[in-house]
Structures are given as structure tokens and as C-alpha cells.
Enzyme design. Sequence first.
Site, short mmCIF file in Angstrom:
data_model
loop_
_atom_site.label_atom_id
_atom_site.label_comp_id
_atom_site.label_asym_id
_atom_site.label_seq_id
_atom_site.Cartn_x
_atom_site.Cartn_y
_atom_site.Cartn_z
CB CYS A 1 34.09 -1.83 37.76
SG CYS A 1 34.07 -2.79 39.30
CG ASP B 1 75.95 -10.01 22.41
OD1 ASP B 1 76.07 -8.93 22.75
OD2 ASP B 1 76.09 -10.83 23.47
CB CYS C 1 38.11 -4.83 39.00
SG CYS C 1 37.41 -4.18 37.17
NE ARG D 1 28.50 3.89 37.49
CZ ARG D 1 28.86 3.19 38.22
NH1 ARG D 1 30.14 2.98 38.71
NH2 ARG D 1 27.85 2.62 39.07
CB THR E 1 25.55 -2.53 36.44
OG1 THR E 1 26.61 -2.95 35.59
CG2 THR E 1 25.26 -3.72 37.21
CB CYS F 1 34.72 -5.36 35.03
SG CYS F 1 33.35 -4.78 36.15
CB CYS G 1 35.96 -7.52 37.71
SG CYS G 1 35.06 -6.75 39.26
#
Length: 494
Positions: free
Chosen positions: A65, A437, A68, A63, A30, A34, A38
Site C-alpha cells: 500500500c 545484581d 500505510c 503489492r 485491489t 496493508c 492503514c
Amino acid sequence: MHEDVERCVRAVQSKDARFDGWFFTAVLTTGIYCRPSCPVVPPKPKHMSFYPSSAAAQQAGFRACKRCRPDATPGSPEWNERADLAARAMRLIKDGIVDREGVAGLAARLGYSTRQVERQLQAEVGAGPAALARAQRAQAARLLIETSALPMADVAFASGFSSVRTFNDTVRAVFGLSPTELRRRGRPADVTSAVSLRLPFRAPLCPDNLFGHLVATSVPGVEEWRSGVYRRTLRLPHGHGVAELQPTGAAYIQCTLSLSDLRDLTTAINRCRRLLDLDADPVAIDELLGRDPVMAPLIRKNPGRRIPQTVDGKEFAVRAMLGQQVSTAAARTHAARLVAAHGEPVCDPGGGLTHLFPTPAALAGLDPSALALPQKRKNALITLIDTLASDDIDLGTGSDWQEARARLESLPGVGPWTVETIAMRALGDPDAFPATDLGIKAAAGGLTLPTAPSALVRHAAAWQPWRGYAAQYLWATGDHPINEMPTRDVVGTP
């Protein structure tokens, strides 16, 4: 982790949100990438490819998603727990150094050549500093596009792009949508409104000591707790701002930023994330600390404690010196007097914030007689201020932790407690441990741990590299307001 294919595939198939930010999954069929969690049906393993950063995935041509939003994941906890070149570079890039000073400026701050920095980041995260800064600019652009009604040209320059054309091309390449199409998907507010967003984190998170500590030690005029929201002023590269941070009970902190210059958006977001330690991996931390039978019950009771840090290392160093050997209330009073006398005034229509905390330069030449402190502590504070003003100590996000420690230790009046407290909260060293401390010693005594600092440090060796988080669990055993979120407003002016 991205090189462990089997482990990555299992995380994707189980939609395990614990690994968000550790690696990114690119889907070869695709062309998108992601986060591991996702919600869509996972692709077949043969169609998956894994990258160590969103910038690396973008650089490979994938690129983000739209479902998500992998660019909005918590950051990798690796960069906050390490102190090597790559980790220091990543922290500086997140703070916007590349946008302001370029790759050469980043290299100069790190003390290496540009080529060395490029090579190290390529090996570690699969992308150079320019590509990493580009991915960060794209995320800032998306926030402004979706949450404000600013003209696109203003969004482009506010998010750090040098031209509208580069802005348009980058948004299309990263998100697969034009800026106009992205805006239609969001809910833009009025041009004059503040930017409201969600700061994600890895669960679990215990907000009580995180916000309780910040509020209990807050400096009037600089910080306040109002209507269940922690608010503070921010000194930023191009101006100032006000941050409002609210725990929600969900997997994010609600954040509202009012900025005098929107170019500071990315820097402000990352400083708020650092303040609340939101990129930590609480599962890994609690798993290691929980191996100690003394610590295990404390972790089961309230897992996910964070280290409250700071938005300005120099500011915190001054406050730590003011807090030596006095109560929390007295330290707040001393700091408030400095703020009233030397802080830069700001306007806060939505609350009672009045000033930015004064810079070391503004405090340089401070009259010791104006300080209600013993003479030795006056001298120590003046020396620290002068050293910070001359930049002889680097307490910034990209500092060398051990070098900063050594420089602090060389100053008169700066003992182990001060050094470790500054290392923990200003430098962000997760292994800092203030064994001297009083609160930690009292907690150790109540838990049958050794109370002598040297013996406690030996016992705490098993807690490395998370001794700073162990300190938070130990402090939580005491009866102190830093362990609880306030039930009423804590406001006031210096």
C-alpha cells in the site's frame, strides 16, 4: 495470529496499530496489502486475506500500500522472544546473512540443512529465506530511493540486488511504481549526505532508562551523547558507520546513518533497532508483569520500558567482563583504555567519535600487565577474549541462547551475573534475569520482594518470559544515572 481471522478483522476495522508487524492484510479486490492500522476505509471482511509477513504477501502477488507503507512497520516481536529455529533464522536474515552468504550460508550458521530451514520458515511465515531477504532488499531500496540522490544503479547494488534489472522488477512488483516514480514522491538529499530515516516502534516507549543506560555506560570514543542525540560507531560487514539515534516523543526514533559502504544499510538499521529493542510488544509485556501487585505501580508510572541491548555481542561480552565488581565509571575507564590502544580509528566530522571497539582478534595476545585489574579477573578476561577470537562461543543474532549460556558458564571467572547480563543485552533473551545484581537486590528489598537470589528467582517465575523487562523496572527504582537521559553532553575521547 494471521490464522485467527476474527481477531485480525477486528484489528483492521479498529485500525489497531498494536498489531502492525504481527500480520498483514491483503485486499483481494485491489491486489494490495496493508498494515492493520492503514488509515483508508477497511475493506469488507470477505475481501480480506491475512499473511504472517510482508514477504508472504508479496510472494502471493500483492503489492505494498502506498498510503500505510506496510514494509516500514515494526518487526514482529515473536522473533525476538523465541529461541527456536525459525526465530534464529529470522534474526539472521534481518542482519543480512542471506545477502552476504546465501541461503546455504544461513543454513550452515543454524546447523540445519537448507531444506529444513526452507520448510520451517514456509510453515511459520509463509515464505522462504530468499523471499524474506528479497522483501528486505526492497525496503532498503525504497529508503535509498526516497532519501538520497544516488544514481539508481548505485541504489540497486547498495540495497543488495545483483543486477539493475532485478532491482527495477522488484521495486515495480512490491510498490507498484518504478524507482523513478518512487523518487519523485520522496525528498532526496545530496549524494554525499547521510541517510536519515525513522525507526517505528509499538507504543508506549519509556526513553529515559533506554537512552540513560546507553549513555551512562558509554565508552568514550565509541559512544557519546551530543545535543540530545545518542551517537556510536558501528562495525559492519562491508565497512564501518556512525549511527545517530534521537528520541522524538512521537511513534518513532529519528535515525541518521553515515556509512562507509551503503551495502550495509539494512544491517545497520536492524542493529540500531535491536540496540533500542524497538520490536518489543510493550502492551503484552506490561500486561503480564502488571499482574504482580508489587510491579503494577512501577508499570503505571512509566510504561513501555525496553531492554537496552547491543550492536555487537562480542563487544558487549568484553565490556561485561570489564564491568564485574566495579562502578560504571570504572568500567568505562577500563574499556576506553582498550579502545585507545587497540581500536580501529575512524573519522567523525560531526562529533567526537574516534574508534571502533576492538575485535577479539585485535585483543588476542593482550598483555595482562596492561590491565588495571586483579589477577583473577585479568586471567578471566584473557580467556574470554581468546574464546571469542576462536569463535568457540556464538553471541551473534542467530545464536542458540542455551548453548551460549552453557559455554559462558564453563569459562573461569564467568559467574551468574555475567552470564545473565550477556544473555539479556548481547543475546537478546527477554527472560534473562541477573538476580545477583546489587541494584536488583536493593530494589527488591525496597519493594518487599525477597532479596536472596534463589528466593527472588522463585518469585520471578510468574514474570516469565519477560523477566529481563522486570529487571528494567526494578533498576528504575534506584538513584542511578542509567535511569535518566542526561541533561548535558557526554562526550570525550579515550
